[in-house]
Design a protein around this motif. Sequence first.
Motif, PDB file in Angstrom:
ATOM      1  N   TYR A  81       0.824  -1.208   0.000  1.00 61.68           N
ATOM      2  CA  TYR A  81       0.000   0.000   0.000  1.00 61.68           C
ATOM      3  C   TYR A  81       0.861   1.262   0.000  1.00 61.68           C
ATOM      4  O   TYR A  81       0.631   2.188  -0.797  1.00 61.68           O
ATOM      5  N   GLU A 121      -3.176  -5.325 -11.914  1.00 64.38           N
ATOM      6  CA  GLU A 121      -3.066  -3.882 -11.714  1.00 64.38           C
ATOM      7  C   GLU A 121      -4.394  -3.270 -11.275  1.00 64.38           C
ATOM      8  O   GLU A 121      -4.429  -2.385 -10.414  1.00 64.38           O
ATOM      9  N   ARG A 122      -5.499  -3.740 -11.867  1.00 64.85           N
ATOM     10  CA  ARG A 122      -6.801  -3.179 -11.500  1.00 64.85           C
ATOM     11  C   ARG A 122      -7.107  -3.441 -10.025  1.00 64.85           C
ATOM     12  O   ARG A 122      -7.592  -2.559  -9.310  1.00 64.85           O
ATOM     13  N   TRP A 123      -6.821  -4.649  -9.579  1.00 66.27           N
ATOM     14  CA  TRP A 123      -7.057  -5.012  -8.182  1.00 66.27           C
ATOM     15  C   TRP A 123      -6.198  -4.150  -7.258  1.00 66.27           C
ATOM     16  O   TRP A 123      -6.674  -3.659  -6.232  1.00 66.27           O
ATOM     17  N   ARG A 124      -4.917  -3.943  -7.653  1.00 68.31           N
ATOM     18  CA  ARG A 124      -4.037  -3.092  -6.845  1.00 68.31           C
ATOM     19  C   ARG A 124      -4.568  -1.669  -6.790  1.00 68.31           C
ATOM     20  O   ARG A 124      -4.565  -1.032  -5.723  1.00 68.31           O
ATOM     21  N   ASP A 125      -5.016  -1.149  -7.915  1.00 68.52           N
ATOM     22  CA  ASP A 125      -5.547   0.217  -7.933  1.00 68.52           C
ATOM     23  C   ASP A 125      -6.758   0.345  -7.026  1.00 68.52           C
ATOM     24  O   ASP A 125      -6.945   1.371  -6.355  1.00 68.52           O
ATOM     25  N   GLN A 126      -7.593  -0.694  -7.002  1.00 71.40           N
ATOM     26  CA  GLN A 126      -8.749  -0.673  -6.103  1.00 71.40           C
ATOM     27  C   GLN A 126      -8.291  -0.684  -4.645  1.00 71.40           C
ATOM     28  O   GLN A 126      -8.872   0.003  -3.792  1.00 71.40           O
ATOM     29  N   PHE A 127      -7.252  -1.450  -4.362  1.00 74.48           N
ATOM     30  CA  PHE A 127      -6.677  -1.477  -3.010  1.00 74.48           C
ATOM     31  C   PHE A 127      -6.139  -0.103  -2.636  1.00 74.48           C
ATOM     32  O   PHE A 127      -6.408   0.411  -1.540  1.00 74.48           O
ATOM     33  N   ALA A 129      -7.029   2.713  -3.620  1.00 72.03           N
ATOM     34  CA  ALA A 129      -8.109   3.696  -3.497  1.00 72.03           C
ATOM     35  C   ALA A 129      -8.868   3.561  -2.182  1.00 72.03           C
ATOM     36  O   ALA A 129      -9.685   4.424  -1.853  1.00 72.03           O
ATOM     37  N   THR A 130      -8.603   2.499  -1.408  1.00 71.33           N
ATOM     38  CA  THR A 130      -9.308   2.298  -0.140  1.00 71.33           C
ATOM     39  C   THR A 130      -8.617   3.061   0.981  1.00 71.33           C
ATOM     40  O   THR A 130      -7.471   3.493   0.865  1.00 71.33           O
ATOM     41  N   ASN A 136     -11.158  -3.576   5.612  1.00 72.62           N
ATOM     42  CA  ASN A 136     -10.511  -3.520   4.307  1.00 72.62           C
ATOM     43  C   ASN A 136     -10.191  -4.936   3.840  1.00 72.62           C
ATOM     44  O   ASN A 136      -9.162  -5.504   4.206  1.00 72.62           O
ATOM     45  N   TYR A 138      -9.237  -5.995   0.947  1.00 71.37           N
ATOM     46  CA  TYR A 138      -8.024  -6.047   0.120  1.00 71.37           C
ATOM     47  C   TYR A 138      -6.799  -6.245   1.019  1.00 71.37           C
ATOM     48  O   TYR A 138      -5.953  -7.109   0.766  1.00 71.37           O
TER      49      TYR A 138
END
Length: 282
Positions: A81, A121-127, A129-130, A136, A138
């Motif tokens: 993170y 990458e999409r999953w990381r970006d969602q993480f 953004a939290t 949490n 993620y």
Amino acid sequence: MTPCYGNAMAALTDPEAIVVSAASMASRAETDVVQSNISFVNALFGELLVPDEIATDALRSYYVDYLFAQTMNGGFSQFVYNSRWNPRVIDRVRAGLVAMAALGEAAAFEQAARFVDRAGERWRDQFFATDYFGDNPYRDTFDEAVDAGRFERLQATNARWLRAHPRLVVATLDEMAAEVARRGAALPDRAARVAAARAAEPRDLRLIRALCERAGHAFGRRTAASRMSYGDDEVWGYFFITDRGPHYMIDLGARALMFPTVSGRVVDRAAMIVEIEVSEAS
């Protein structure tokens, strides 16, 4: 100054030297040498050097300790993170683990990296953004997949590697400070870097610098911020150190005021040193 440790001579001015303090080498706490390297690297960053201008192995040690500190504090998810899985950070961690022959930790890191890569990458970006704290899923998924305990001996390994490094230079604190200043002053585009850094500074720091300049003080560093009473209002006080001691600034929107620090959290208007219009700091 003791000019070298390890297997070869190294000079303090060598850009690939790893520079640590004599006190850290003499300390009973073996890992103090890791913190000394971190302090020197941070000081170079403070003088606006960029990673390519700092010793390769000094940075490897620096980022390996970042991995250690983040995982020990909050698990592998915290490292992911806060690093944003920056490729340059990841590459230096990988190279550092290999250079230190931290084989178990290197294997654990690669296992964790495969998990991060599979997440995508999409999953990381969602993480990212939290809000990291609180509920949490993620974060919890990362921490369930990666055993942070596999990195718990990493700081000691890092310290032993630094102590035996052939380009380690041991210096006094004064010598280290002078070398940091020398390297900063030698930057051919220093003026442009300073201007860019100042332009990117947050509002409170720009106001503090402008107040110090108006008051004839040499700004040192910021220290803290706290809510304070100003008449009938609650305002933020931003604390900092100058060559004349501790002070604080309050930002009133259109104006900024500078005061000497005293005990308590009530602004003494009569003690104001100087004020500026905020437009003067832009």
